[in-house]
Design a protein around this motif. Structure first.
Motif: not given
Length: 201
Positions: A25-26, A28, A30-32, A34-35, A38
């Motif tokens: 999470n720190s 990023g 997981l955000e990558t 997710r992006i 999508e």
């Protein structure tokens, strides 16, 4: 490239999932992910799409590369792909779905070809067995005809022998009758001669 610590003590064989998740999470990551999910993380050339999945749209073979790739990709929901100028953009797993469908189609066709070959072989074997049976029947028929011909010939020879014997018997009987008739005529002549001699005596 990201480095993660498996545990706070940094000892081998110990994995602290909460610590690893906090690091992801720190950083990023997981955000990558997710992006990317999508968006359209898979980018591939039109030629590669066609090479992997041409079996799904054989009618598109004479078309230009972009239109061929589009013909293949139309088998997926429209939300799973987009076309650029030189590349196809796909969601995760889209290309794998196409490859699995092409493999299934290929397997079905191979199975159909194998079944056709097996049917043809079975038909050839049936034909060979039928021909062998016909040959066997012809051989049996030939033996039967030969046996019948030999029997007819033997009966003909026997009949000819019987006819010869009957003719010989008739000839012997005729000769015997002639001899008897000649003997009877001689006897009558002798009796007549004796009667005439008795008259002149």
């Amino acid at each position: 490239m990201r480095c993660l610590k498996p545990n706070s003590a940094q000892t081998g064989g110990d994995f602290d999932s909460a610590l690893v998740l906090a690091q992801l999470n720190s950083l990023g990551v997981l955000e990558t992910v997710r992006i990317r999910r999508e968006g359209f993380p898979v980018r591939t050339d039109f030629a590669e799409v066609w090479a992997d999945c041409a079996l799904l749209a054989p009618h598109a073979a004479p078309l230009p590369p972009r239109e061929r790739a589009e013909a293949v990709l139309e088998r997926l929901p429209a939300a799973m792909w987009r076309l650029g100028h030189t590349k196809a953009f796909l969601r995760d797993g889209a290309l794998e779905l196409l490859r699995a469908e092409a493999a299934s189609l290929r397997t079905g066709r191979a199975t159909a070809i194998q079944a056709m070959i097996r049917r043809k072989r079975a038909g050839s074997q049936r034909a060979a067995r039928a021909e062998a049976r016909r040959e066997e029947l012809r051989a049996v028929a030939a033996v039967s005809v030969q046996r019948y011909a030999r029997r007819r010939a033997a009966l003909g020879q026997r009949q000819a022998l019987l006819d010869q014997r009957a003719a010989a018997s008739r000839a012997v009987q005729a000769a015997a009758r002639r001899r008897m008739a000649a003997g009877e005529a001689d006897r009558r002549r002798g009796a007549r001669d004796r009667q005439l001699a008795a008259l002149f005596v």
